[in-house]
Design a protein around this motif. Structure first.
Motif, mmCIF file in Angstrom:
data_model
loop_
_atom_site.group_PDB
_atom_site.id
_atom_site.type_symbol
_atom_site.label_atom_id
_atom_site.label_comp_id
_atom_site.label_asym_id
_atom_site.label_seq_id
_atom_site.Cartn_x
_atom_site.Cartn_y
_atom_site.Cartn_z
ATOM 1 N N TRP A 15 -48.927 -93.908 24.737
ATOM 2 C CA TRP A 15 -48.065 -92.980 25.486
ATOM 3 C C TRP A 15 -48.501 -92.997 26.951
ATOM 4 C CZ3 TRP A 15 -48.648 -88.852 28.688
ATOM 5 C CH2 TRP A 15 -47.484 -88.095 28.955
ATOM 6 N N PRO A 16 -47.574 -92.971 27.911
ATOM 7 C CA PRO A 16 -46.121 -92.720 27.750
ATOM 8 C C PRO A 16 -45.323 -93.977 27.422
ATOM 9 C CG PRO A 16 -46.656 -92.833 30.070
ATOM 10 C CD PRO A 16 -47.949 -92.971 29.340
ATOM 11 N N ASP A 17 -45.868 -95.180 27.649
ATOM 12 C CA ASP A 17 -45.119 -96.406 27.373
ATOM 13 C C ASP A 17 -46.117 -97.552 27.361
ATOM 14 O OD1 ASP A 17 -43.083 -98.175 26.914
ATOM 15 O OD2 ASP A 17 -42.047 -97.882 28.835
ATOM 16 N N ASP A 18 -45.695 -98.633 26.748
ATOM 17 C CA ASP A 18 -46.589 -99.802 26.779
ATOM 18 C C ASP A 18 -46.507 -100.538 28.120
ATOM 19 O OD1 ASP A 18 -44.071 -100.831 26.539
ATOM 20 O OD2 ASP A 18 -44.464 -102.007 24.718
ATOM 21 N N HIS A 19 -45.577 -100.126 29.022
ATOM 22 C CA HIS A 19 -45.504 -100.669 30.385
ATOM 23 C C HIS A 19 -45.633 -99.501 31.349
ATOM 24 C CE1 HIS A 19 -43.195 -103.162 33.601
ATOM 25 N NE2 HIS A 19 -44.481 -102.942 33.914
ATOM 26 N N VAL A 20 -46.733 -99.455 32.030
ATOM 27 C CA VAL A 20 -47.006 -98.336 32.929
ATOM 28 C C VAL A 20 -47.321 -98.881 34.315
ATOM 29 C CG1 VAL A 20 -47.823 -96.794 31.089
ATOM 30 C CG2 VAL A 20 -49.442 -98.348 32.258
ATOM 31 N N PHE A 21 -47.454 -97.962 35.292
ATOM 32 C CA PHE A 21 -47.691 -98.350 36.676
ATOM 33 C C PHE A 21 -49.069 -97.883 37.120
ATOM 34 C CE2 PHE A 21 -43.196 -98.215 36.051
ATOM 35 C CZ PHE A 21 -42.743 -99.359 36.693
ATOM 36 N N VAL A 64 -54.792 -95.883 35.578
ATOM 37 C CA VAL A 64 -54.808 -97.290 35.150
ATOM 38 C C VAL A 64 -54.511 -98.203 36.340
ATOM 39 C CG1 VAL A 64 -54.170 -96.791 32.762
ATOM 40 C CG2 VAL A 64 -52.370 -97.193 34.483
ATOM 41 N N ASN A 65 -55.021 -99.395 36.228
ATOM 42 C CA ASN A 65 -54.650 -100.438 37.198
ATOM 43 C C ASN A 65 -54.432 -101.742 36.429
ATOM 44 O OD1 ASN A 65 -57.203 -101.718 36.810
ATOM 45 N ND2 ASN A 65 -58.110 -100.212 38.228
ATOM 46 N N GLU A 66 -54.171 -102.787 37.160
ATOM 47 C CA GLU A 66 -53.772 -104.048 36.529
ATOM 48 C C GLU A 66 -54.863 -104.595 35.622
ATOM 49 O OE1 GLU A 66 -51.315 -103.792 40.322
ATOM 50 O OE2 GLU A 66 -53.296 -103.201 39.611
ATOM 51 N N THR A 67 -56.150 -104.206 35.820
ATOM 52 C CA THR A 67 -57.217 -104.732 34.951
ATOM 53 C C THR A 67 -57.172 -104.121 33.559
ATOM 54 O OG1 THR A 67 -58.792 -103.046 35.712
ATOM 55 C CG2 THR A 67 -58.706 -105.141 36.945
ATOM 56 N N ASP A 68 -56.437 -103.023 33.387
ATOM 57 C CA ASP A 68 -56.314 -102.397 32.068
ATOM 58 C C ASP A 68 -55.239 -103.058 31.212
ATOM 59 O OD1 ASP A 68 -58.309 -100.397 32.479
ATOM 60 O OD2 ASP A 68 -56.879 -99.328 33.778
ATOM 61 N N THR A 69 -54.545 -104.021 31.768
ATOM 62 C CA THR A 69 -53.541 -104.750 30.995
ATOM 63 C C THR A 69 -54.236 -105.540 29.893
ATOM 64 O OG1 THR A 69 -52.022 -104.904 32.857
ATOM 65 C CG2 THR A 69 -51.762 -106.527 31.107
ATOM 66 N N GLY A 70 -53.727 -105.458 28.594
ATOM 67 C CA GLY A 70 -54.309 -106.229 27.508
ATOM 68 C C GLY A 70 -53.763 -105.793 26.165
ATOM 69 N N ASN A 71 -54.332 -106.346 25.063
ATOM 70 C CA ASN A 71 -53.952 -106.035 23.691
ATOM 71 C C ASN A 71 -55.039 -105.125 23.080
ATOM 72 O OD1 ASN A 71 -51.577 -107.680 23.627
ATOM 73 N ND2 ASN A 71 -52.910 -109.489 23.509
ATOM 74 N N TYR A 72 -54.627 -103.954 22.623
ATOM 75 C CA TYR A 72 -55.572 -102.943 22.120
ATOM 76 C C TYR A 72 -55.427 -102.817 20.597
ATOM 77 C CZ TYR A 72 -56.481 -101.510 26.913
ATOM 78 O OH TYR A 72 -56.855 -101.487 28.233
ATOM 79 N N VAL A 91 -51.598 -103.481 20.039
ATOM 80 C CA VAL A 91 -50.569 -102.914 20.911
ATOM 81 C C VAL A 91 -50.809 -103.475 22.315
ATOM 82 C CG1 VAL A 91 -49.683 -100.827 22.008
ATOM 83 C CG2 VAL A 91 -50.267 -100.821 19.583
ATOM 84 N N SER A 92 -49.732 -104.035 22.887
ATOM 85 C CA SER A 92 -49.854 -104.649 24.218
ATOM 86 C C SER A 92 -49.570 -103.618 25.285
ATOM 87 C CB SER A 92 -48.873 -105.818 24.353
ATOM 88 O OG SER A 92 -48.968 -106.386 25.627
ATOM 89 N N LEU A 93 -50.464 -103.501 26.247
ATOM 90 C CA LEU A 93 -50.311 -102.589 27.363
ATOM 91 C C LEU A 93 -50.219 -103.416 28.648
ATOM 92 C CD1 LEU A 93 -50.301 -99.685 28.516
ATOM 93 C CD2 LEU A 93 -52.801 -99.896 28.722
ATOM 94 N N THR A 94 -49.156 -103.135 29.424
ATOM 95 C CA THR A 94 -48.959 -103.830 30.708
ATOM 96 C C THR A 94 -49.016 -102.815 31.826
ATOM 97 O OG1 THR A 94 -47.528 -105.493 29.678
ATOM 98 C CG2 THR A 94 -47.394 -105.268 32.084
#
Length: 710
Positions: A15-21, A64-72, A91-94
């Motif tokens: 949450w809130p989404d698997d694609h965050v800013f 979060v920043n771009e380094t937190d992107t990954g598969n959890y 779960v993939s987080l972008t």
């Protein structure tokens, strides 16, 4: 009794989404159902590496920043027994950077005081569908709708910019969705210039413009930028002539009416913001001269000649012309690359050079009209002039005679030379006269003497370098002295003879003088020849024991001093039928007897000028009592099996004339390949009686008749 449980598999949610800013907070939850365990310890993995261990099933990542992107993934471990769950599905987080706003300015580049400027705020493509609210800043101060500033959704319009607007502007977006804000745009500097610009109008052509050419006008302004439209005016600034999107205006194939004064101005925006008018530019249009193409020496040419084409431009004082030349042949048109001056010279011209030639002039990148085409025709054969005689070949001392030399097609530019073979010498061509009479080619001897007797020919020349024709056909002039005392006796006395027969010719001198010899002209000038085994010569007699066809020719009496008398034509034929006709002219009122001779006698028919005059003649004789001028013509006889005899010309002289000008030696023309046609030509000269007509008139008439008969 004991019970067993399968190992549970956790489920991970985000949450809130698997694609965050960047900057947002993300919660990961690991839910384990079953397995008979109520208390779990949770281990979190990112990209298969242990990331965190917690007693809580929720794991929170803040900012979060771009380094937190990954598969959890997560795994649960029971707290009261040695038991663990399976590993969860990943779960993939972008994590992406915030979208950036961009400012676009219309018009682009420098703007001028008083213009209307629109700034537009744009968010990256994939986020444009969000319901953005756009915020504008002028040098970090928020801009609202007020005065000259109007904000409508993503646009900021500045009406009538001033120097105070010469500053930086930025924008950003806010959204009720995600992301909730964009990054601010890069600062845009608004470059505001001073007063209205004045464009400069120029032309790509200096001086006057020739009709039919193209002229391009250019309208340039300082501080060039985009979005301009160009307005063009001719003769008055009240009405636009045309509008273009570029700064150039081209008039194709200009006319005189296109001349005059031109202006331009520039505008852009809605409503249009106009610059000042340019200064006026005068365009002068003149009628284009049409060059005149001339040819030297002539349009009718012969292989090997040199021809010069000249392109003259009338009614102009300019001397800076360059020239282009084209030739149109079958199915193609080519530029003559080797010619770019006023004169185009073609050396050693060949038949493939035939075609339609044109030229045009060029000055200051402007072309004149094309000249009218001139067609060059190149003959593959070297010309041979035609030499003719007027009024006749047979003359008496004191008569006038004209030799006329022409080149076929009546081509022009020729000069002529006449040559003769003097018969009292070995064969030797001597120049008689030169003439610059053009295509007329006339050489006249007003009062002939015996010394003018001879074989004549002509040749024409023209051009630079000089081009010579072949030598013409030959014509022989026979000049008889007054009251000759010598006679030529022929045995048998006829003009036609069978081959293998014998022939005797004698010069009888009634004044008992000596030194007269029989001479002849066949393939070359020679005496009756004592060296020929077939001939014997005794004083003034020549006897040929066995005639050959090569003995055909002209025979005459000649004195030691070179005087020539009584030329006659003798023809020898290897045929079965000949006509026995008199050698000399017959006199009006006399009887004329013609015999048809065969190697074996047969019944015969007699013809005059292709018409039967007597048929079924068993005696092979035709008698014409009381001969008149109407009986002149070509006679021959014909046998139904053996064929017909050669033709003989029967000449009739008036009773009071001692010697007719058309003497039987018309047969000298047997030396010409076109015997009949040429003899007819001479005959027509002789018979032609046009009151007050000139030699030139007779030549033109005879030439027409000659070409028709040939």
């Amino acid at each position: 009794m004991s019970s067993s449980h399968e190992r549970p598999t956790p489920q991970v949610s985000v949450w809130p989404d698997d694609h965050v800013f960047r900057g947002e907070t993300v919660n990961l939850t690991c839910v384990i159902n079953g397995g008979g365990v109520n208390s779990w310890q949770y281990s979190w993995y990112k990209d298969s590496s242990l990331y965190n261990i917690s007693d809580l099933q929720n794991y929170t990542i803040r900012f979060v920043n771009e380094t937190d992107t990954g598969n959890y993934t997560c795994i649960g471990t029971a707290t009261n027994r040695p038991q663990s769950s399976n590993i969860s599905d990943a779960v993939s987080l972008t994590v992406s950077a915030l979208p950036r706003a961009t400012v676009n300015v219309t018009p682009d580049g420098p703007v001028f005081t008083g213009e209307t400027v629109t700034l537009k705020c744009e968010i990256e493509d994939q986020y444009r569908l969000l319901n953005w609210t756009y915020l504008w800043y002028k040098d970090r101060t928020k801009v609202f709708n007020s005065g000259r500033y109007t904000v409508i959704r993503d646009s900021l319009t500045i009406n009538g910019v001033t120097q105070s607007d010469k500053i930086v502007f930025t924008c950003r977006g806010e959204s009720e969705g995600r992301p909730q804000t964009s990054l601010s745009s890069l600062a845009v500097y608004l470059d505001v210039k001073g007063s209205k610009p004045k464009p400069k109008l120029t032309s790509d052509t200096e001086g006057s413009i020739l009709t039919g050419n193209t002229v391009t006008l250019k309208c340039d302004i300082d501080h060039w930028s985009t979005g301009w439209r160009f307005y063009w005016y001719n003769n008055t600034q009240n009405t636009e002539k045309t509008t273009t999107e570029t700064n150039s205006y081209t008039i194709n194939s200009v006319k005189v009416s296109d001349g005059g004064q031109y202006w331009c101005r520039v505008g852009r925006g809605k409503p249009d913001y106009y610059t000042d008018y340019s200064d006026g530019l005068w365009i002068n249009v003149q009628e284009s001269p049409q060059p005149v193409l001339s040819v030297d020496p002539d349009k009718q040419l012969f292989r090997g000649e040199t021809v010069t084409l000249r392109c003259d431009i009338q009614d102009t004082g300019d001397t800076e012309w360059t020239y282009s030349w084209t030739v149109e042949k079958t199915n193609n048109r080519n530029i003559i690359t080797q010619c770019n001056t006023q004169e185009c010279k073609i050396n050693n011209i060949q038949p493939y050079n035939s075609g339609k030639y044109t030229c045009r002039g060029k000055i200051r990148e402007q072309n004149t009209e094309m000249s009218d085409a001139v067609t060059l025709t190149v003959s593959s054969d070297k010309p041979q002039p035609v030499l003719s005689v007027s009024p006749q070949q047979w003359l008496t001392e004191g008569d006038s005679v004209t030799l006329m030399c022409r080149v076929k097609y009546f081509s022009t530019g020729w000069t002529f030379s006449w040559f003769t073979v003097q018969m009292n010498r070995d064969v030797n061509y001597e120049l008689v006269s030169n003439s610059s009479g053009g295509s007329k080619g006339i050489y006249t001897v007003s009062s002939v003497t015996v010394k003018h007797t001879g074989v004549y020919m002509c040749r024409a020349e023209r051009g630079d370098p000089v081009y010579h024709t072949e030598y013409s056909n030959t014509q022989t002039l026979w000049i008889t002295g007054v009251s000759p005392s010598v006679s030529l006796i022929i045995r048998p006395n006829r003009s036609q003879h069978f081959s293998s027969e014998s022939l005797s010719l004698s010069c009888e001198d009634h004044s008992n003088s000596t030194g007269w010899t029989v001479r002849r002209y066949t393939d070359k000038l020679k005496p009756c020849s004592s060296s020929d085994w077939r001939s014997t010569i005794t004083t003034s007699t020549c006897t040929i024991r066995s005639l050959y066809t090569s003995d055909t020719g002209v025979y005459w009496c000649q004195s030691e001093s070179g005087e020539i008398l009584h030329p006659v034509n003798i023809s020898v034929h290897n045929v079965s039928v000949i006509l026995d006709s008199p050698v000399n002219p017959v006199t009006e009122g006399d009887n004329l007897t013609l015999h048809c001779l065969y190697r074996l006698n047969r019944q015969t028919e007699f013809y005059k000028d292709e018409s039967v005059v007597q048929s079924q003649n068993k005696d092979n004789v035709m008698i014409i009592p009381t001969v008149s001028k109407s009986h002149e013509g070509f006679y021959y006889c014909k046998h139904p099996e053996r064929g017909e005899s050669p033709k003989s010309w029967i000449s009739v002289r008036e009773a009071h004339v001692k010697m007719s000008g058309l003497k039987i030696l018309f047969f000298l023309l047997a030396l010409c390949p076109y015997l009949i046609a040429t003899a007819m030509l001479v005959f027509k000269f002789y018979r032609l009686k046009v009151p007050h007509s000139s030699v030139e008139d007779q030549l033109q008439y005879a030439v027409r008749e000659d070409e028709t008969s040939i």
